[in-house]
Design a protein around this motif. Structure first.
Motif, PDB file in Angstrom:
ATOM      1  N   GLY A 140       0.819  -1.205   0.000  1.00 27.43           N
ATOM      2  CA  GLY A 140       0.000   0.000   0.000  1.00 27.43           C
ATOM      3  C   GLY A 140       0.846   1.245   0.000  1.00 27.43           C
ATOM      4  N   ASP A 141       0.310   2.350  -0.529  1.00 30.92           N
ATOM      5  CA  ASP A 141       0.996   3.649  -0.598  1.00 30.92           C
ATOM      6  C   ASP A 141       2.332   3.549  -1.328  1.00 30.92           C
ATOM      7  OD1 ASP A 141      -0.916   5.194   0.531  1.00 30.92           O
ATOM      8  OD2 ASP A 141       0.063   5.460   2.463  1.00 30.92           O
ATOM      9  N   GLY A 142       2.385   2.746  -2.385  1.00 32.38           N
ATOM     10  CA  GLY A 142       3.611   2.621  -3.156  1.00 32.38           C
ATOM     11  C   GLY A 142       4.679   1.769  -2.511  1.00 32.38           C
ATOM     12  N   ARG A 143       4.358   1.172  -1.373  1.00 32.37           N
ATOM     13  CA  ARG A 143       5.301   0.313  -0.660  1.00 32.37           C
ATOM     14  C   ARG A 143       4.785  -1.116  -0.671  1.00 32.37           C
ATOM     15  NH1 ARG A 143       5.216   3.818   4.853  1.00 32.37           N
ATOM     16  NH2 ARG A 143       5.817   5.795   3.940  1.00 32.37           N
ATOM     17  N   SER A 144       5.688  -2.058  -0.747  1.00 33.57           N
ATOM     18  CA  SER A 144       5.291  -3.455  -0.603  1.00 33.57           C
ATOM     19  C   SER A 144       6.508  -4.247  -0.160  1.00 33.57           C
ATOM     20  CB  SER A 144       4.744  -4.010  -1.919  1.00 33.57           C
ATOM     21  OG  SER A 144       5.752  -4.021  -2.909  1.00 33.57           O
ATOM     22  N   GLY A 145       6.243  -5.377   0.446  1.00 35.21           N
ATOM     23  CA  GLY A 145       7.357  -6.209   0.860  1.00 35.21           C
ATOM     24  C   GLY A 145       6.897  -7.500   1.475  1.00 35.21           C
ATOM     25  N   GLU A 146       7.813  -8.446   1.493  1.00 37.71           N
ATOM     26  CA  GLU A 146       7.567  -9.706   2.170  1.00 37.71           C
ATOM     27  C   GLU A 146       8.901 -10.292   2.593  1.00 37.71           C
ATOM     28  OE1 GLU A 146       7.086 -12.691  -1.613  1.00 37.71           O
ATOM     29  OE2 GLU A 146       5.317 -11.611  -0.935  1.00 37.71           O
ATOM     30  N   ALA A 147       8.855 -11.105   3.645  1.00 37.43           N
ATOM     31  CA  ALA A 147      10.070 -11.739   4.156  1.00 37.43           C
ATOM     32  C   ALA A 147       9.693 -12.899   5.056  1.00 37.43           C
ATOM     33  CB  ALA A 147      10.919 -10.738   4.938  1.00 37.43           C
ATOM     34  N   ASN A 148      10.614 -13.838   5.180  1.00 34.91           N
ATOM     35  CA  ASN A 148      10.526 -14.890   6.186  1.00 34.91           C
ATOM     36  C   ASN A 148      11.470 -14.458   7.298  1.00 34.91           C
ATOM     37  OD1 ASN A 148       8.972 -16.436   4.352  1.00 34.91           O
ATOM     38  ND2 ASN A 148      10.846 -17.206   3.426  1.00 34.91           N
ATOM     39  N   GLY A 149      11.052 -14.619   8.529  1.00 37.41           N
ATOM     40  CA  GLY A 149      11.904 -14.132   9.601  1.00 37.41           C
ATOM     41  C   GLY A 149      11.916 -15.025  10.814  1.00 37.41           C
ATOM     42  N   GLY A 150      12.794 -14.659  11.714  1.00 38.18           N
ATOM     43  CA  GLY A 150      12.897 -15.366  12.977  1.00 38.18           C
ATOM     44  C   GLY A 150      13.496 -14.469  14.037  1.00 38.18           C
ATOM     45  N   LEU A 151      13.106 -14.712  15.269  1.00 35.51           N
ATOM     46  CA  LEU A 151      13.664 -13.984  16.405  1.00 35.51           C
ATOM     47  C   LEU A 151      14.749 -14.849  17.018  1.00 35.51           C
ATOM     48  CD1 LEU A 151      10.338 -12.749  18.069  1.00 35.51           C
ATOM     49  CD2 LEU A 151      11.765 -11.569  16.396  1.00 35.51           C
ATOM     50  N   ARG A 152      15.934 -14.267  17.179  1.00 35.30           N
ATOM     51  CA  ARG A 152      17.055 -15.011  17.744  1.00 35.30           C
ATOM     52  C   ARG A 152      17.060 -14.891  19.265  1.00 35.30           C
ATOM     53  NH1 ARG A 152      22.189 -13.142  14.238  1.00 35.30           N
ATOM     54  NH2 ARG A 152      22.260 -11.766  16.015  1.00 35.30           N
ATOM     55  N   ALA A 153      17.737 -15.824  19.920  1.00 32.52           N
ATOM     56  CA  ALA A 153      17.815 -15.834  21.382  1.00 32.52           C
ATOM     57  C   ALA A 153      18.496 -14.574  21.916  1.00 32.52           C
ATOM     58  CB  ALA A 153      18.552 -17.076  21.856  1.00 32.52           C
ATOM     59  N   ASP A 154      19.413 -13.951  21.120  1.00 31.06           N
ATOM     60  CA  ASP A 154      20.116 -12.752  21.578  1.00 31.06           C
ATOM     61  C   ASP A 154      19.328 -11.469  21.315  1.00 31.06           C
ATOM     62  OD1 ASP A 154      20.342 -12.439  18.836  1.00 31.06           O
ATOM     63  OD2 ASP A 154      22.528 -12.478  18.795  1.00 31.06           O
ATOM     64  N   GLY A 155      18.073 -11.600  20.849  1.00 33.81           N
ATOM     65  CA  GLY A 155      17.238 -10.425  20.607  1.00 33.81           C
ATOM     66  C   GLY A 155      17.298  -9.916  19.183  1.00 33.81           C
ATOM     67  N   GLY A 156      18.126 -10.507  18.356  1.00 32.55           N
ATOM     68  CA  GLY A 156      18.223 -10.097  16.960  1.00 32.55           C
ATOM     69  C   GLY A 156      17.053 -10.612  16.144  1.00 32.55           C
ATOM     70  N   VAL A 157      16.829  -9.970  15.005  1.00 33.04           N
ATOM     71  CA  VAL A 157      15.797 -10.388  14.061  1.00 33.04           C
ATOM     72  C   VAL A 157      16.505 -10.798  12.781  1.00 33.04           C
ATOM     73  CG1 VAL A 157      13.789  -9.682  12.719  1.00 33.04           C
ATOM     74  CG2 VAL A 157      14.096  -8.804  15.046  1.00 33.04           C
ATOM     75  N   GLU A 158      16.279 -12.022  12.357  1.00 30.71           N
ATOM     76  CA  GLU A 158      16.899 -12.542  11.150  1.00 30.71           C
ATOM     77  C   GLU A 158      15.832 -12.681  10.068  1.00 30.71           C
ATOM     78  OE1 GLU A 158      19.378 -16.523   9.958  1.00 30.71           O
ATOM     79  OE2 GLU A 158      19.716 -15.610  11.925  1.00 30.71           O
ATOM     80  N   LEU A 159      16.024 -11.998   8.936  1.00 27.08           N
ATOM     81  CA  LEU A 159      15.082 -12.051   7.828  1.00 27.08           C
ATOM     82  C   LEU A 159      15.738 -12.734   6.640  1.00 27.08           C
ATOM     83  CD1 LEU A 159      13.760  -8.382   8.040  1.00 27.08           C
ATOM     84  CD2 LEU A 159      12.644 -10.433   8.921  1.00 27.08           C
ATOM     85  N   GLU A 160      14.972 -13.552   5.944  1.00 22.85           N
ATOM     86  CA  GLU A 160      15.447 -14.226   4.737  1.00 22.85           C
ATOM     87  C   GLU A 160      14.470 -13.983   3.608  1.00 22.85           C
ATOM     88  OE1 GLU A 160      15.798 -18.318   5.886  1.00 22.85           O
ATOM     89  OE2 GLU A 160      17.766 -18.007   6.803  1.00 22.85           O
ATOM     90  N   ASP A 161      14.969 -14.088   2.386  1.00 26.41           N
ATOM     91  CA  ASP A 161      14.132 -13.893   1.193  1.00 26.41           C
ATOM     92  C   ASP A 161      13.350 -12.581   1.274  1.00 26.41           C
ATOM     93  OD1 ASP A 161      15.013 -16.351   0.195  1.00 26.41           O
ATOM     94  OD2 ASP A 161      13.447 -17.423   1.296  1.00 26.41           O
TER      95      ASP A 161
END
Length: 182
Positions: free
Chosen positions: A84-105
């Protein structure tokens, strides 16, 4: 022993799967007052929001889906999409034990004008469209820990302070011991 643990895990998964998304969002907003969410439906496990706004930027038609099997490995995995509003996106993700966010594809399109605002470079107004095609993106807080893939700037232009058409650009991102390289 094993059956009791399986029973407890099944019950916890049931509670999470049926926990209303609106209640989950309210709990998150209590911890992050800069976050505004509207039009929430579904469950905390699988739901959507018509708008999510954080620090003045908004995303429309946001959908999420958590993977129930990820809990068996003590991780939290999810799929995320917005448009929407000219923006779009998708990703597969996961929350790591150290608080990080890991996104793939990661696949996303963001107007360059939005990026100007996000970066806080007010006197300089960018134009065009940024496209992200990343195999991996790891975030730790607001910092990028690692990135692999391409960022395209299509129809690149600067609108101010001086109007200038720049063409198309690509940045190839990689990460080594020294950090993210472009």
């Amino acid at each position: 022993g094993g059956y009791a643990l399986l029973g407890v895990l099944s019950y916890v998964a049931f509670l999470v799967a049926t926990f209303p998304a609106q209640r989950a969002v309210s709990m998150v907003q209590a911890q992050a007052p800069q976050l505004r969410v509207a039009g929430v439906s579904g469950t905390a496990w699988s739901g959507s929001a018509s708008t999510i706004q954080i620090q003045g930027e908004s995303l429309q038609r946001v959908e999420w889906e958590f993977s129930p099997f990820s809990l068996l490995t003590a991780q939290v995995a999810f799929d995320l999409a917005f448009k929407g509003d000219g923006r779009s996106g998708e990703a597969n993700g996961g929350l790591r034990a150290d608080g990080g966010v890991e996104l793939e594809d990661v696949s996303a399109k963001i107007p360059a004008a939005d990026l100007s605002k996000m970066l806080g470079i007010a006197p300089i107004k960018l134009n065009g469209l940024f496209e992200l095609q990343l195999e991996e993106l790891v975030l730790m807080g607001q910092q990028i820990e690692s990135a692999e893939g391409n960022v395209y700037w299509r129809k690149a232009a600067v609108d101010s302070p001086v109007a200038q058409t720049l063409g198309d650009y690509v940045a190839v991102l990689s990460t080594d011991d020294d950090g993210v390289k472009a």
